[in-house]
Design an enzyme around this catalytic site. Structure first.
Site, PDB file in Angstrom:
ATOM      1  N   ASN A   8       0.882  -1.163   0.000  1.00  0.00           N
ATOM      2  CA  ASN A   8       0.000   0.000   0.000  1.00  0.00           C
ATOM      3  C   ASN A   8       0.923   1.216   0.000  1.00  0.00           C
ATOM      4  O   ASN A   8       1.609   1.468   0.994  1.00  0.00           O
ATOM      5  CB  ASN A   8      -0.902   0.011   1.235  1.00  0.00           C
ATOM      6  CG  ASN A   8      -1.813   1.216   1.282  1.00  0.00           C
ATOM      7  OD1 ASN A   8      -1.645   2.187   0.550  1.00  0.00           O
ATOM      8  ND2 ASN A   8      -2.792   1.164   2.163  1.00  0.00           N
ATOM      9  N   LYS A  10       0.477   4.215   0.475  1.00  0.00           N
ATOM     10  CA  LYS A  10       0.183   5.218   1.500  1.00  0.00           C
ATOM     11  C   LYS A  10       0.727   4.817   2.872  1.00  0.00           C
ATOM     12  O   LYS A  10       0.697   5.618   3.793  1.00  0.00           O
ATOM     13  CB  LYS A  10      -1.328   5.442   1.601  1.00  0.00           C
ATOM     14  CG  LYS A  10      -1.913   6.088   0.364  1.00  0.00           C
ATOM     15  CD  LYS A  10      -3.394   6.318   0.526  1.00  0.00           C
ATOM     16  CE  LYS A  10      -3.963   6.970  -0.732  1.00  0.00           C
ATOM     17  NZ  LYS A  10      -5.410   7.181  -0.613  1.00  0.00           N
ATOM     18  N   CYS A  11       1.222   3.595   2.992  1.00  0.00           N
ATOM     19  CA  CYS A  11       1.691   3.062   4.272  1.00  0.00           C
ATOM     20  C   CYS A  11       3.207   3.220   4.388  1.00  0.00           C
ATOM     21  O   CYS A  11       3.955   2.702   3.555  1.00  0.00           O
ATOM     22  CB  CYS A  11       1.306   1.592   4.382  1.00  0.00           C
ATOM     23  SG  CYS A  11       2.020   0.738   5.798  1.00  0.00           S
ATOM     24  N   GLY A  12       3.664   3.921   5.412  1.00  0.00           N
ATOM     25  CA  GLY A  12       5.096   4.127   5.627  1.00  0.00           C
ATOM     26  C   GLY A  12       5.852   2.828   5.815  1.00  0.00           C
ATOM     27  O   GLY A  12       6.955   2.662   5.278  1.00  0.00           O
ATOM     28  N   ARG A  15       6.246   1.223   2.435  1.00  0.00           N
ATOM     29  CA  ARG A  15       7.262   1.930   1.639  1.00  0.00           C
ATOM     30  C   ARG A  15       8.671   1.599   2.125  1.00  0.00           C
ATOM     31  O   ARG A  15       9.589   1.407   1.322  1.00  0.00           O
ATOM     32  CB  ARG A  15       7.021   3.440   1.681  1.00  0.00           C
ATOM     33  CG  ARG A  15       5.795   3.901   0.917  1.00  0.00           C
ATOM     34  CD  ARG A  15       5.730   5.415   0.758  1.00  0.00           C
ATOM     35  NE  ARG A  15       5.897   6.153   1.992  1.00  0.00           N
ATOM     36  CZ  ARG A  15       4.919   6.540   2.796  1.00  0.00           C
ATOM     37  NH1 ARG A  15       3.661   6.240   2.496  1.00  0.00           N
ATOM     38  NH2 ARG A  15       5.177   7.226   3.898  1.00  0.00           N
TER      39      ARG A  15
END
Length: 115
Positions: A8, A10-12, A15
């Site tokens: 995802n 948007k997920c740190g 990433r």
């Protein structure tokens, strides 16, 4: 080695895991599972290979999980999988797949076990 990351953007944590795999010299296949959810067979296979049951890959912090009562002790793996299929946001991330293992990499440092 081949890597697949259920990701995802948007997920740190997701990433960070993706960056760690790339820094180790691998270019993984990236599956943005919210746009392209896994099939039921694939999800059940990931759960089985991760070895923690469906609850192990459930994003329990997602408010929808509580709303649906998935935090109740009597909820079965099949019910959790049904919910994940209907609402992919309930699948925790990032899930990293290698030829030898499937692992939910939370916290992100746990990806080192696969590199």
């Amino acid at each position: 080695m081949q890597f697949t990351v259920y990701h995802n953007p948007k997920c740190g944590t997701s990433r960070n895991v993706l960056a760690a795999i790339r820094e180790a010299g691998h270019e993984p296949q990236v599956v943005e599972y919210l746009k392209t959810p896994p099939s039921r067979d694939t999800l059940e296979s990931l759960i089985a290979q991760a070895g923690e049951g469906a609850r192990g890959l459930l994003r329990a912090k997602e408010p929808l999980a509580k709303e649906l009562g998935l935090d109740d002790a009597g909820v079965t793996d099949a019910q959790i999988v049904d919910a994940m299929m209907a609402h992919p946001i309930l699948i925790n991330r990032p899930i990293v797949v290698t030829p030898n293992a499937v692992k939910l990499c939370r916290p992100s440092e746990t990806v080192a076990e696969l590199l």
